[in-house]
Design an enzyme around this catalytic site. Structure first.
Site, PDB file in Angstrom:
ATOM      1  N   SER A 173       0.857  -1.187   0.000  1.00 11.83           N
ATOM      2  CA  SER A 173       0.000   0.000   0.000  1.00 11.83           C
ATOM      3  C   SER A 173       0.890   1.233   0.000  1.00 11.83           C
ATOM      4  CB  SER A 173      -0.868   0.032   1.251  1.00 11.83           C
ATOM      5  OG  SER A 173      -1.502   1.297   1.386  1.00 11.83           O
ATOM      6  N   TYR A 206      -2.251  -1.866  10.440  1.00 11.28           N
ATOM      7  CA  TYR A 206      -2.319  -1.948   8.974  1.00 11.28           C
ATOM      8  C   TYR A 206      -1.073  -1.346   8.342  1.00 11.28           C
ATOM      9  CZ  TYR A 206      -4.151  -1.500   4.218  1.00 11.28           C
ATOM     10  OH  TYR A 206      -4.330  -1.586   2.859  1.00 11.28           O
TER      11      TYR A 206
HETATM   12  P1  NAD Z   1     -11.506  -6.034  -0.362  1.00 13.29           P
HETATM   13  O1  NAD Z   1     -11.930  -6.047   1.058  1.00 13.29           O
HETATM   14  O2  NAD Z   1     -12.500  -5.731  -1.432  1.00 13.29           O
HETATM   15  O3  NAD Z   1     -10.786  -7.414  -0.742  1.00 13.29           O
HETATM   16  C1  NAD Z   1      -9.990  -8.133   0.166  1.00 13.29           C
HETATM   17  C2  NAD Z   1     -10.371  -9.608   0.056  1.00 13.29           C
HETATM   18  O4  NAD Z   1      -9.546 -10.354   0.948  1.00 13.29           O
HETATM   19  C3  NAD Z   1     -11.826  -9.880   0.480  1.00 13.29           C
HETATM   20  O5  NAD Z   1     -12.493 -10.631  -0.515  1.00 13.29           O
HETATM   21  C4  NAD Z   1     -11.691 -10.660   1.763  1.00 13.29           C
HETATM   22  O6  NAD Z   1     -12.737 -11.581   2.004  1.00 13.29           O
HETATM   23  C5  NAD Z   1     -10.352 -11.348   1.565  1.00 13.29           C
HETATM   24  N1  NAD Z   1      -9.769 -11.815   2.819  1.00 13.29           N
HETATM   25  C6  NAD Z   1      -9.811 -11.217   4.044  1.00 13.29           C
HETATM   26  N2  NAD Z   1      -9.206 -11.992   4.945  1.00 13.29           N
HETATM   27  C7  NAD Z   1      -8.782 -13.105   4.300  1.00 13.29           C
HETATM   28  C8  NAD Z   1      -8.096 -14.285   4.692  1.00 13.29           C
HETATM   29  N3  NAD Z   1      -7.734 -14.477   5.967  1.00 13.29           N
HETATM   30  N4  NAD Z   1      -7.807 -15.216   3.775  1.00 13.29           N
HETATM   31  C9  NAD Z   1      -8.172 -15.036   2.476  1.00 13.29           C
HETATM   32  N5  NAD Z   1      -8.843 -13.952   2.043  1.00 13.29           N
HETATM   33  C10 NAD Z   1      -9.129 -13.011   2.941  1.00 13.29           C
HETATM   34  O7  NAD Z   1     -10.320  -4.968  -0.428  1.00 13.29           O
HETATM   35  P2  NAD Z   1      -9.298  -4.521  -1.578  1.00 13.29           P
HETATM   36  O8  NAD Z   1      -9.228  -3.059  -1.549  1.00 13.29           O
HETATM   37  O9  NAD Z   1      -9.564  -5.205  -2.865  1.00 13.29           O
HETATM   38  O10 NAD Z   1      -7.954  -5.084  -0.924  1.00 13.29           O
HETATM   39  C11 NAD Z   1      -7.053  -5.917  -1.578  1.00 13.29           C
HETATM   40  C12 NAD Z   1      -5.662  -5.598  -1.103  1.00 13.29           C
HETATM   41  O11 NAD Z   1      -5.345  -4.241  -1.441  1.00 13.29           O
HETATM   42  C13 NAD Z   1      -5.473  -5.707   0.415  1.00 13.29           C
HETATM   43  O12 NAD Z   1      -4.228  -6.306   0.689  1.00 13.29           O
HETATM   44  C14 NAD Z   1      -5.474  -4.259   0.862  1.00 13.29           C
HETATM   45  O13 NAD Z   1      -4.790  -4.076   2.054  1.00 13.29           O
HETATM   46  C15 NAD Z   1      -4.794  -3.596  -0.310  1.00 13.29           C
HETATM   47  N6  NAD Z   1      -4.995  -2.152  -0.435  1.00 13.29           N
HETATM   48  C16 NAD Z   1      -6.228  -1.607  -0.516  1.00 13.29           C
HETATM   49  C17 NAD Z   1      -6.355  -0.233  -0.600  1.00 13.29           C
HETATM   50  C18 NAD Z   1      -7.713   0.424  -0.654  1.00 13.29           C
HETATM   51  O14 NAD Z   1      -7.794   1.644  -0.563  1.00 13.29           O
HETATM   52  N7  NAD Z   1      -8.793  -0.330  -0.814  1.00 13.29           N
HETATM   53  C19 NAD Z   1      -5.230   0.585  -0.634  1.00 13.29           C
HETATM   54  C20 NAD Z   1      -3.984   0.008  -0.566  1.00 13.29           C
HETATM   55  C21 NAD Z   1      -3.873  -1.364  -0.457  1.00 13.29           C
END
Ligand code: NAD
Length: 257
Positions: free
Chosen positions: A143, A157
């Site tokens: 991130s 986080y």
């Molecule tokens: P999201 O919540 O839509 O997707 C995350 C997915 O991970 C979900 O489907 C959830 O069920 C799954 N998950 C949670 N715990 C789990 C586990 N123990 N085992 C397997 N799957 C699990 O969110 P997103 O934004 O698509 O996030 C994806 C990645 O991007 C994450 O690593 C997040 O930290 C990162 N990220 C997101 C943002 C943002 O602004 N959304 C910014 C930077 C980084």
């Protein structure tokens, strides 16, 4: 077809970045194994891909459990023959994640177990499979918070994403001569459920938006496009990077009005 004859394993494929990447990778010719703990969302992603005439299978795997990660890799190899792309994308942002004083130990542990240990387990079991395939690409979702601090704290986080970034660099160096590339995808703030649940008022959203030069949140599909580049052979000389896809947030000192 940028991923023809390749198999890609994507964790957290039930929603957000993981779902968009699964759809896009399959459109580009990959056999996709998508994993998650949200079975309904995962089956739905697989069905969406199959409805387009492309190939995907959902497999239940909690990335914080070693045996689940071992099994998801074995499943990908048995189902499609070999594994070429590992996208360690699953992650959580806990609503009770705050500053060091008020964050509960359980919130810290849960965040680290999923966001950091999950990436470690993915690599622990995925790397031998990539070796068997003669090489491959690992993408770890970190991130922008791995590089920038914020006054609205999410201490666990932020620390977890710093760990993903530094782990990625070291993995990249260790495996560079095995044709295994390892890169970190660093998304900026996205309009996905994960962040919108955290920024749950207009005021909180505006407080974040003011720092983004482009003046908008990113979309999951824009992260999927970046992941596709890292997954494909187009990035054959790219390893150990922190690939910022963040609307300019990490470049900014003062943003336009
Ligand atoms: P999201 O919540 O839509 O997707 C995350 C997915 O991970 C979900 O489907 C959830 O069920 C799954 N998950 C949670 N715990 C789990 C586990 N123990 N085992 C397997 N799957 C699990 O969110 P997103 O934004 O698509 O996030 C994806 C990645 O991007 C994450 O690593 C997040 O930290 C990162 N990220 C997101 C943002 C943002 O602004 N959304 C910014 C930077 C980084």
């Amino acid at each position: 077809m940028r991923l023809k004859n390749k198999t890609a394993l994507i964790t957290g494929g039930s929603s957000g970045i993981g779902r968009e990447a699964a759809i896009l990778f399959a459109r580009e010719g990959a056999n996709v194994v998508l994993t998650d703990v949200n079975d309904e969302g995962g089956q739905e992603t697989a069905a969406m891909i199959k409805a387009e005439g492309n190939e995907a299978t959902y497999f239940h795997a909690d990335v914080s459990k070693a045996s689940d990660c071992e099994q998801m890799v074995a499943f990908a190899e048995t189902t499609y023959g070999s594994l070429h792309v590992l996208f360690n994308n699953a992650g959580i942002m806990h609503s009770a994640d705050d500053d060091a004083v008020s964050t509960e130990e359980a919130v810290w542990d849960l965040t680290m177990n999923i966001n950091v240990k999950g990436v470690f387990f993915g690599c622990k079991y995925g790397i031998p499979a990539l070796r068997r395939a003669g090489g491959g690409s690992i993408i770890n979702t970190a991130s922008f918070v791995a590089l920038l601090g914020a006054a609205t704290p999410q201490i666990a986080y932020t620390a977890s994403k710093g760990a993903v970034l530094s782990m990625t660099r070291e993995l990249a160096i260790i495996h560079a001569r095995e044709a295994i590339r390892v890169n970190a995808l660093c998304p900026g703030p996205l309009r996905t459920e994960l962040l919108m649940k955290f920024l749950n008022t207009e005021e909180k959203k505006q407080r974040r938006l003011v720092h983004i030069p482009m003046g908008r949140f990113g979309e999951a599909r824009e992260m999927a496009q970046a992941a596709l580049y890292l997954a494909s052979d187009e990035s054959s000389y790219v390893t150990g990077t922190d690939f910022m896809v963040d609307g300019g947030i990490t470049a900014a000192y003062v943003t336009p009005l």
